[in-house]
Enzyme design. Structure first.
Site, mmCIF file in Angstrom:
data_model
loop_
_atom_site.group_PDB
_atom_site.id
_atom_site.type_symbol
_atom_site.label_atom_id
_atom_site.label_comp_id
_atom_site.label_asym_id
_atom_site.label_seq_id
_atom_site.Cartn_x
_atom_site.Cartn_y
_atom_site.Cartn_z
ATOM 1 N N GLU A 98 -6.001 -5.719 4.145
ATOM 2 C CA GLU A 98 -5.981 -6.870 3.204
ATOM 3 C C GLU A 98 -7.249 -6.894 2.353
ATOM 4 O OE1 GLU A 98 -4.093 -10.466 4.112
ATOM 5 O OE2 GLU A 98 -3.039 -9.637 5.850
ATOM 6 N N SER A 128 0.810 -1.224 0.000
ATOM 7 C CA SER A 128 0.000 0.000 0.000
ATOM 8 C C SER A 128 0.843 1.273 0.000
ATOM 9 C CB SER A 128 -0.905 0.032 1.229
ATOM 10 O OG SER A 128 -1.704 -1.115 1.273
ATOM 11 N N ILE A 164 2.452 0.027 6.869
ATOM 12 C CA ILE A 164 3.087 -1.284 6.812
ATOM 13 C C ILE A 164 3.181 -1.931 8.209
ATOM 14 C CG2 ILE A 164 5.099 -2.593 5.990
ATOM 15 C CD1 ILE A 164 3.164 -1.093 3.846
ATOM 16 N N ASN A 168 -4.688 -13.355 -1.301
ATOM 17 C CA ASN A 168 -5.827 -14.284 -1.285
ATOM 18 C C ASN A 168 -5.742 -15.206 -0.075
ATOM 19 O OD1 ASN A 168 -6.910 -13.297 -3.613
ATOM 20 N ND2 ASN A 168 -6.028 -14.873 -4.947
HETATM 21 C C1 LIG Z 1 -3.610 -0.940 10.653
HETATM 22 C C2 LIG Z 1 -3.344 -1.147 9.192
HETATM 23 C C3 LIG Z 1 -2.397 -2.078 8.807
HETATM 24 C C4 LIG Z 1 -2.114 -2.261 7.451
HETATM 25 N N1 LIG Z 1 -1.112 -3.130 7.084
HETATM 26 C C5 LIG Z 1 -0.716 -3.160 5.782
HETATM 27 C C6 LIG Z 1 0.436 -3.917 5.394
HETATM 28 O O1 LIG Z 1 1.093 -4.575 6.210
HETATM 29 N N2 LIG Z 1 0.824 -3.873 4.108
HETATM 30 C C7 LIG Z 1 0.159 -3.152 3.150
HETATM 31 O O2 LIG Z 1 0.568 -3.166 2.003
HETATM 32 N N3 LIG Z 1 -0.942 -2.435 3.488
HETATM 33 C C8 LIG Z 1 -1.392 -2.425 4.776
HETATM 34 N N4 LIG Z 1 -2.488 -1.677 5.131
HETATM 35 C C9 LIG Z 1 -3.206 -0.912 4.104
HETATM 36 C C10 LIG Z 1 -4.599 -1.466 3.827
HETATM 37 O O3 LIG Z 1 -4.511 -2.665 3.117
HETATM 38 C C11 LIG Z 1 -5.388 -0.372 3.082
HETATM 39 O O4 LIG Z 1 -5.652 0.647 4.032
HETATM 40 C C12 LIG Z 1 -6.654 -0.903 2.483
HETATM 41 O O5 LIG Z 1 -6.380 -1.764 1.415
HETATM 42 C C13 LIG Z 1 -7.577 0.219 1.991
HETATM 43 O O6 LIG Z 1 -6.883 1.131 1.217
HETATM 44 P P1 LIG Z 1 -7.042 2.706 1.527
HETATM 45 O O7 LIG Z 1 -6.766 2.905 2.965
HETATM 46 O O8 LIG Z 1 -6.214 3.463 0.558
HETATM 47 O O9 LIG Z 1 -8.591 3.019 1.279
HETATM 48 P P2 LIG Z 1 -9.281 3.336 -0.126
HETATM 49 O O10 LIG Z 1 -8.847 2.360 -1.142
HETATM 50 O O11 LIG Z 1 -9.086 4.784 -0.427
HETATM 51 O O12 LIG Z 1 -10.797 3.066 0.227
HETATM 52 C C14 LIG Z 1 -11.634 4.048 0.862
HETATM 53 C C15 LIG Z 1 -13.074 3.537 0.806
HETATM 54 O O13 LIG Z 1 -13.479 3.416 -0.570
HETATM 55 C C16 LIG Z 1 -13.996 2.126 -0.822
HETATM 56 N N5 LIG Z 1 -13.651 1.707 -2.194
HETATM 57 C C17 LIG Z 1 -12.468 1.856 -2.835
HETATM 58 N N6 LIG Z 1 -12.547 1.342 -4.084
HETATM 59 C C18 LIG Z 1 -13.795 0.835 -4.210
HETATM 60 C C19 LIG Z 1 -14.492 0.172 -5.257
HETATM 61 N N7 LIG Z 1 -13.907 -0.133 -6.425
HETATM 62 N N8 LIG Z 1 -15.796 -0.197 -5.044
HETATM 63 C C20 LIG Z 1 -16.402 0.082 -3.866
HETATM 64 N N9 LIG Z 1 -15.785 0.711 -2.841
HETATM 65 C C21 LIG Z 1 -14.510 1.073 -3.018
HETATM 66 C C22 LIG Z 1 -13.307 1.209 0.211
HETATM 67 O O14 LIG Z 1 -14.073 0.041 0.460
HETATM 68 C C23 LIG Z 1 -13.228 2.131 1.431
HETATM 69 O O15 LIG Z 1 -14.429 2.073 2.163
HETATM 70 C C24 LIG Z 1 -2.826 -1.517 6.472
HETATM 71 C C25 LIG Z 1 -3.785 -0.583 6.895
HETATM 72 C C26 LIG Z 1 -4.043 -0.382 8.222
HETATM 73 C C27 LIG Z 1 -5.061 0.656 8.622
#
Ligand SMILES: Cc1cc2nc3c(=O)[nH]c(=O)nc-3n(C[C@H](O)[C@H](O)[C@H](O)COP(=O)(O)OP(=O)(O)OC[C@H]3O[C@@H](n4cnc5c(N)ncnc54)[C@H](O)[C@@H]3O)c2cc1C
Length: 389
Positions: free
Chosen positions: A373, A136, A167, A250
């Site tokens: 995830e 991310s 991360i 997955n």
């Molecule tokens: C505590 C924590 C630990 C994490 N650990 C890791 C890690 O170890 N490694 C890593 O790589 N990442 C990690 N992440 C990142 C995490 O995977 C992302 O926060 C998550 O995938 C969502 O991405 P975003 O925060 O950018 O939200 P966004 O993608 O901006 O989403 C915002 C909202 O929009 C909605 N949305 C987005 N696209 C669509 C769509 N096509 N259709 C419908 N709704 C949609 C989402 O469901 C959400 O409600 C972590 C996050 C947190 C908070």
């Protein structure tokens, strides 16, 4: 029924093999005796002590699927699910450090690592080195393959530039699987996975997030400034990083399902004990049918979530397709965890709203299950794709 017919009947999902029972019970015992006394302090200080991480290594929980010849426990994916569930019933932050190590990092190394990568990294991962998985970025979460981190080829390897966000294990990890795009003009087909070590020139760990839940689990920014990575540290093939990411996640989301099942079970156990003790209107609140019905519904939601998680994990170990089942298990388990922990807070009344009782923390911890995830919306996209083609 003859014995052969009886043998042909598939095992119930929740009936564990002997080795699974022994393993789960040993993790449970560790969680109760060693983790439980530290839970509040770890949440308040937002830190897991290194001594606890060392104990996780010593007990084989950080290298569950690593083959014995590399010093690991030689277990199956299902064992990792059992460990994450049992630890998360006591502390979901400890659950997630074990989850990321096993279901993401080691899983990716086993599946995509060359013989050389496996020989160099697996013994370390099983004995002392925490791993992290860095996909991310600030502007690419759900749309992960829009990542802006870039890789460029040099004479002896690659140089990476960019920033990763959110991360998990960022503070504790020494090895990071970092995704960067080597050929942006090829779109997601330029994404490549690299094994980056904390000590590589140009790599640093940035800001640590101050979070609502799983506060003891570190969530950090990673900074790549002309970070030099040797050629031998490409994980999988150049340009196949998108496959590494998709396939690992997955499986990883089954682990998050297990984290949510564990924490919901922890909250339900606290609630059941409390309603038997707490008296109002001259009797234990457990005697009110209204309370009984709420607990019955929570227990049913939890059982359904566990069945989904165990089924997805067993499908994975059996080498059968599990994509839809993994998405369903995370979707449902994270919603069940939110409902069950919320009920637990309600049943504790005013006490449930304070830090002196354990349920408010589990309620805060549950929220992350619907975000990382792949958010719940993204899980539903996967399920719908399976349905509609
Ligand atoms: C505590 C924590 C630990 C994490 N650990 C890791 C890690 O170890 N490694 C890593 O790589 N990442 C990690 N992440 C990142 C995490 O995977 C992302 O926060 C998550 O995938 C969502 O991405 P975003 O925060 O950018 O939200 P966004 O993608 O901006 O989403 C915002 C909202 O929009 C909605 N949305 C987005 N696209 C669509 C769509 N096509 N259709 C419908 N709704 C949609 C989402 O469901 C959400 O409600 C972590 C996050 C947190 C908070």
């Amino acid at each position: 029924m003859t014995q052969t017919q009886a043998e042909a009947v598939a095992q119930p999902l929740t009936v564990l093999a002997e080795d699974e029972v022994i393993f789960r019970d040993s993790v449970r015992q560790f969680a109760e005796q060693t983790v439980r006394p530290l839970v509040r302090e770890m949440d308040e200080h937002a830190k897991i002590p290194r001594s606890l991480v060392d104990e996780l290594f010593a007990l084989g929980m950080m290298g569950i699927e690593v083959p014995e010849r590399f010093g690991g426990a030689g277990g199956r994916f299902f064992h990792a699910v059992l460990a994450v569930e049992a630890l998360s019933a006591v502390d979901p932050s400890v659950g997630v450090i074990v989850d990321v190590q096993n279901t993401l990092v080691i899983n990716a190394l086993l599946r995509w690592g060359s013989d050389d990568v496996k020989a160099r990294y697996l013994p370390r991962m099983a004995s002392s080195t925490v791993g992290a998985y860095a996909l991310s970025e600030a502007a690419s979460g759900s749309d992960a393959f829009a990542l802006a981190s870039r890789a460029a080829e040099t004479a002896d390897g690659f140089v990476l530039n960019g920033r990763k966000l959110w991360i998990t294990n960022g503070n504790e990890a020494d090895v990071f699987i970092v995704f960067a795009n080597l050929k942006p003009e090829a779109g997601y087909r330029g994404i490549t996975a690299f094994l980056v070590e904390r000590g590589f020139p140009g790599f640093s760990v940035g800001k640590k997030e101050d979070k609502l839940g799983i506060r003891a689990s570190s969530t950090c920014e990673l900074v790549l400034e002309d970070c030099r990575v040797p050629r031998a540290n490409v994980l999988g093939e150049v340009g196949k990083g998108y496959k590494v990411a998709i396939e690992t996640l997955n499986e990883g989301r089954i682990g998050i399902g297990a984290q949510m099942v564990g924490l919901a079970k922890g909250a339900l156990d606290h609630a059941v004990a409390y309603v038997k003790e707490r008296r109002q209107f001259g009797k234990a609140i457990a005697e009110f049918q209204g309370v009984q019905f709420q607990l019955a519904r929570a227990a049913t939601e939890l059982e359904a979530a566990r069945l989904l998680v165990y089924n997805a994990a067993r499908l994975r170990d059996a080498g059968r397709p599990f994509l839809t089942e993994a998405a369903m298990c995370k979707l449902h388990a994270s919603e069940a965890a939110e409902h069950v922990t919320s009920l637990a807070v309600n049943l504790f009344g005013g006490y449930g709203f304070t830090r002196d009782y354990p349920v408010e923390k589990l309620f805060r911890d549950a929220k992350i299950g619907q975000i990382y995830e792949g958010t719940s919306n993204l899980q539903m996209l996967t399920i719908a794709k399976g349905l509609l083609g």
